[in-house]
Design an enzyme around this catalytic site. Structure first.
Site, PDB file in Angstrom:
ATOM      1  N   ASN A 186       0.819  -1.211   0.000  1.00  0.00           N
ATOM      2  CA  ASN A 186       0.000   0.000   0.000  1.00  0.00           C
ATOM      3  C   ASN A 186       0.860   1.272   0.000  1.00  0.00           C
ATOM      4  O   ASN A 186       1.508   1.598   1.006  1.00  0.00           O
ATOM      5  CB  ASN A 186      -0.913  -0.049   1.241  1.00  0.00           C
ATOM      6  CG  ASN A 186      -1.960   1.032   1.221  1.00  0.00           C
ATOM      7  OD1 ASN A 186      -1.660   2.183   0.944  1.00  0.00           O
ATOM      8  ND2 ASN A 186      -3.194   0.671   1.532  1.00  0.00           N
ATOM      9  N   ASN A 196      -0.007   4.391  -0.016  1.00  0.00           N
ATOM     10  CA  ASN A 196      -0.456   5.456   0.888  1.00  0.00           C
ATOM     11  C   ASN A 196       0.106   5.257   2.297  1.00  0.00           C
ATOM     12  O   ASN A 196       0.537   6.204   2.949  1.00  0.00           O
ATOM     13  CB  ASN A 196      -1.982   5.497   0.948  1.00  0.00           C
ATOM     14  CG  ASN A 196      -2.572   6.091  -0.314  1.00  0.00           C
ATOM     15  OD1 ASN A 196      -2.219   7.195  -0.715  1.00  0.00           O
ATOM     16  ND2 ASN A 196      -3.454   5.354  -0.966  1.00  0.00           N
ATOM     17  N   LYS A 197       0.084   4.014   2.741  1.00  0.00           N
ATOM     18  CA  LYS A 197       0.688   3.718   4.048  1.00  0.00           C
ATOM     19  C   LYS A 197       2.168   4.102   4.027  1.00  0.00           C
ATOM     20  O   LYS A 197       2.669   4.721   4.958  1.00  0.00           O
ATOM     21  CB  LYS A 197       0.614   2.212   4.349  1.00  0.00           C
ATOM     22  CG  LYS A 197      -0.729   1.685   4.761  1.00  0.00           C
ATOM     23  CD  LYS A 197      -0.566   0.211   5.158  1.00  0.00           C
ATOM     24  CE  LYS A 197      -1.874  -0.436   5.532  1.00  0.00           C
ATOM     25  NZ  LYS A 197      -1.719  -1.860   5.904  1.00  0.00           N
ATOM     26  N   ASP A 238      -1.080  -3.848  10.066  1.00  0.00           N
ATOM     27  CA  ASP A 238      -2.428  -4.160   9.619  1.00  0.00           C
ATOM     28  C   ASP A 238      -3.386  -3.179  10.282  1.00  0.00           C
ATOM     29  O   ASP A 238      -3.220  -2.826  11.445  1.00  0.00           O
ATOM     30  CB  ASP A 238      -2.816  -5.594   9.976  1.00  0.00           C
ATOM     31  CG  ASP A 238      -4.060  -6.011   9.204  1.00  0.00           C
ATOM     32  OD1 ASP A 238      -3.941  -6.266   7.994  1.00  0.00           O
ATOM     33  OD2 ASP A 238      -5.161  -6.031   9.802  1.00  0.00           O
ATOM     34  N   PHE A 252      -7.372   7.988   0.403  1.00  0.00           N
ATOM     35  CA  PHE A 252      -6.813   6.713   0.854  1.00  0.00           C
ATOM     36  C   PHE A 252      -7.914   5.940   1.587  1.00  0.00           C
ATOM     37  O   PHE A 252      -8.404   6.385   2.628  1.00  0.00           O
ATOM     38  CB  PHE A 252      -5.606   7.029   1.737  1.00  0.00           C
ATOM     39  CG  PHE A 252      -5.034   5.871   2.521  1.00  0.00           C
ATOM     40  CD1 PHE A 252      -5.306   4.541   2.190  1.00  0.00           C
ATOM     41  CD2 PHE A 252      -4.185   6.117   3.583  1.00  0.00           C
ATOM     42  CE1 PHE A 252      -4.767   3.489   2.914  1.00  0.00           C
ATOM     43  CE2 PHE A 252      -3.633   5.071   4.314  1.00  0.00           C
ATOM     44  CZ  PHE A 252      -3.930   3.763   3.985  1.00  0.00           C
ATOM     45  N   GLY A 253      -8.296   4.790   1.066  1.00  0.00           N
ATOM     46  CA  GLY A 253      -9.236   3.902   1.748  1.00  0.00           C
ATOM     47  C   GLY A 253     -10.458   4.605   2.302  1.00  0.00           C
ATOM     48  O   GLY A 253     -11.199   5.285   1.572  1.00  0.00           O
ATOM     49  N   ASP A 294     -10.515   7.074   4.373  1.00  0.00           N
ATOM     50  CA  ASP A 294     -10.271   8.464   4.796  1.00  0.00           C
ATOM     51  C   ASP A 294     -11.378   9.444   4.395  1.00  0.00           C
ATOM     52  O   ASP A 294     -11.691  10.355   5.165  1.00  0.00           O
ATOM     53  CB  ASP A 294      -8.918   8.965   4.265  1.00  0.00           C
ATOM     54  CG  ASP A 294      -7.763   8.498   5.140  1.00  0.00           C
ATOM     55  OD1 ASP A 294      -8.014   7.874   6.176  1.00  0.00           O
ATOM     56  OD2 ASP A 294      -6.604   8.775   4.772  1.00  0.00           O
ATOM     57  N   LYS A 315      -2.933  14.694   9.019  1.00  0.00           N
ATOM     58  CA  LYS A 315      -3.440  13.368   9.411  1.00  0.00           C
ATOM     59  C   LYS A 315      -2.471  12.711  10.402  1.00  0.00           C
ATOM     60  O   LYS A 315      -2.892  12.096  11.376  1.00  0.00           O
ATOM     61  CB  LYS A 315      -3.628  12.483   8.167  1.00  0.00           C
ATOM     62  CG  LYS A 315      -4.121  11.090   8.519  1.00  0.00           C
ATOM     63  CD  LYS A 315      -4.330  10.187   7.327  1.00  0.00           C
ATOM     64  CE  LYS A 315      -4.684   8.770   7.783  1.00  0.00           C
ATOM     65  NZ  LYS A 315      -4.737   7.789   6.697  1.00  0.00           N
TER      66      LYS A 315
HETATM   67  P1  ITT Z   1      -0.807  -4.018   3.265  1.00  0.00           P
HETATM   68  O1  ITT Z   1      -0.087  -4.522   2.071  1.00  0.00           O
HETATM   69  O2  ITT Z   1       0.066  -3.185   4.169  1.00  0.00           O
HETATM   70  O3  ITT Z   1      -1.551  -5.073   4.024  1.00  0.00           O
HETATM   71  P2  ITT Z   1      -3.511  -3.159   2.657  1.00  0.00           P
HETATM   72  O4  ITT Z   1      -4.059  -2.052   1.829  1.00  0.00           O
HETATM   73  O5  ITT Z   1      -3.886  -4.557   2.302  1.00  0.00           O
HETATM   74  O6  ITT Z   1      -1.912  -2.995   2.702  1.00  0.00           O
HETATM   75  P3  ITT Z   1      -4.805  -3.350   5.295  1.00  0.00           P
HETATM   76  O7  ITT Z   1      -5.243  -4.745   5.061  1.00  0.00           O
HETATM   77  O8  ITT Z   1      -4.121  -3.021   6.575  1.00  0.00           O
HETATM   78  O9  ITT Z   1      -3.829  -2.832   4.156  1.00  0.00           O
HETATM   79  O10 ITT Z   1      -5.959  -2.284   5.099  1.00  0.00           O
HETATM   80  C1  ITT Z   1      -7.290  -2.564   5.230  1.00  0.00           C
HETATM   81  C2  ITT Z   1      -8.120  -1.562   4.473  1.00  0.00           C
HETATM   82  O11 ITT Z   1      -8.221  -0.376   5.229  1.00  0.00           O
HETATM   83  C3  ITT Z   1      -7.644  -1.157   3.087  1.00  0.00           C
HETATM   84  O12 ITT Z   1      -8.777  -1.078   2.246  1.00  0.00           O
HETATM   85  C4  ITT Z   1      -7.058   0.216   3.260  1.00  0.00           C
HETATM   86  O13 ITT Z   1      -7.252   1.008   2.140  1.00  0.00           O
HETATM   87  C5  ITT Z   1      -7.844   0.737   4.454  1.00  0.00           C
HETATM   88  N1  ITT Z   1      -6.997   1.579   5.298  1.00  0.00           N
HETATM   89  C6  ITT Z   1      -5.876   1.228   5.959  1.00  0.00           C
HETATM   90  N2  ITT Z   1      -5.354   2.275   6.616  1.00  0.00           N
HETATM   91  C7  ITT Z   1      -6.175   3.320   6.376  1.00  0.00           C
HETATM   92  C8  ITT Z   1      -6.172   4.671   6.749  1.00  0.00           C
HETATM   93  O14 ITT Z   1      -5.218   5.199   7.492  1.00  0.00           O
HETATM   94  N3  ITT Z   1      -7.165   5.448   6.318  1.00  0.00           N
HETATM   95  C9  ITT Z   1      -8.155   4.944   5.542  1.00  0.00           C
HETATM   96  N4  ITT Z   1      -8.225   3.697   5.123  1.00  0.00           N
HETATM   97  C10 ITT Z   1      -7.242   2.873   5.538  1.00  0.00           C
END
Ligand code: ITT
Length: 195
Positions: free
Chosen positions: A10, A12-13, A66, A143-144, A146, A166
């Protein structure tokens, strides 16, 4: 300068964590990696398992994280299944499920796991907030979840904030700061031993 490998698929992370690292004097090296996720409703358990699997492959000190979004009126849904729910019903689906709900309270929980072959340690961060009544992206990044999450005490969604802003309130910042204290103390102790 201290450095740590961050494994995630990800971007954004990675952007947020790189900036958090800068703030703490730690260089964050992002390695793009599809992390293996066990089925669990606890981000800490998922992150720990992923870190151990990733360490087996890379054999170098690393962190993974996670994140879950837990919505009170939905009894914690989507929780650690946030990724699947985001790519299926999406933000509009969540808003629809909350129509007429008494509470819009929710929280994000992030768990980092550090692994280096001898130490395995988890660091959690949580931010309380509410789910907005509409998708609000602002001019910023999207991002996700957000665009629908408003942290407690604020009026803007995370999406309407800059990354710096943020990072002042977020679940991820809190968890990373706790990792950073541990990591710096660990290296401080090692430096003292070697002098
Ligand atoms: P990894 O490879 O690090 O696992 P991922 O996108 O699969 O990346 P997660 O399973 O931790 O990450 O994320 C779960 C969901 O939550 C995913 O749809 C992200 O877009 C969302 N998400 C994670 N962190 C967020 C944040 O800070 N703000 C908004 N949405 C977030």
């Amino acid at each position: 300068m201290l450095a740590i490998n961050f494994l995630s698929g990800n971007a954004n992370k990675a952007e947020e964590i790189r900036m958090l690292g800068k703030r703490e004097g730690i260089e964050v090296r992002w390695i793009e990696y599809e992390k293996l996720e066990i089925q669990s409703d606890d981000p800490a358990a998922i992150a720990k398992n992923s870190a151990l699997t990733a360490f087996e492959k890379y054999r170098m000190p690393l962190i993974v994280e996670d994140t879950g979004l837990f919505i009170e009126a939905l009894k914690g849904f989507p929780g650690a299944y946030a990724s699947y729910v985001y790519s299926t019903i999406g933000l509009a689906g969540i808003l629809k499920m909350l129509e007429g709900a008494e509470s819009r309270r929710a929280y994000f929980k992030t768990s980092f796991c550090y692994a280096d072959g001898s130490v395995v340690k988890s660091f959690d961060g949580k931010v309380n907030g509410t789910i907005a009544t509409e998708i609000r992206r602002g001019l910023g990044r999207s991002f996700g979840y957000d665009p629908i999450f408003i942290p407690e005490g604020q009026t803007k969604t995370f999406s309407e904030m800059s990354v710096e802003e943020k990072n002042r309130y977020s679940h991820r910042a809190m968890a990373f700061e706790s990792f950073a204290s541990f990591f710096k103390a660990m290296h401080g102790a090692q430096d003292r031993q070697s002098t």
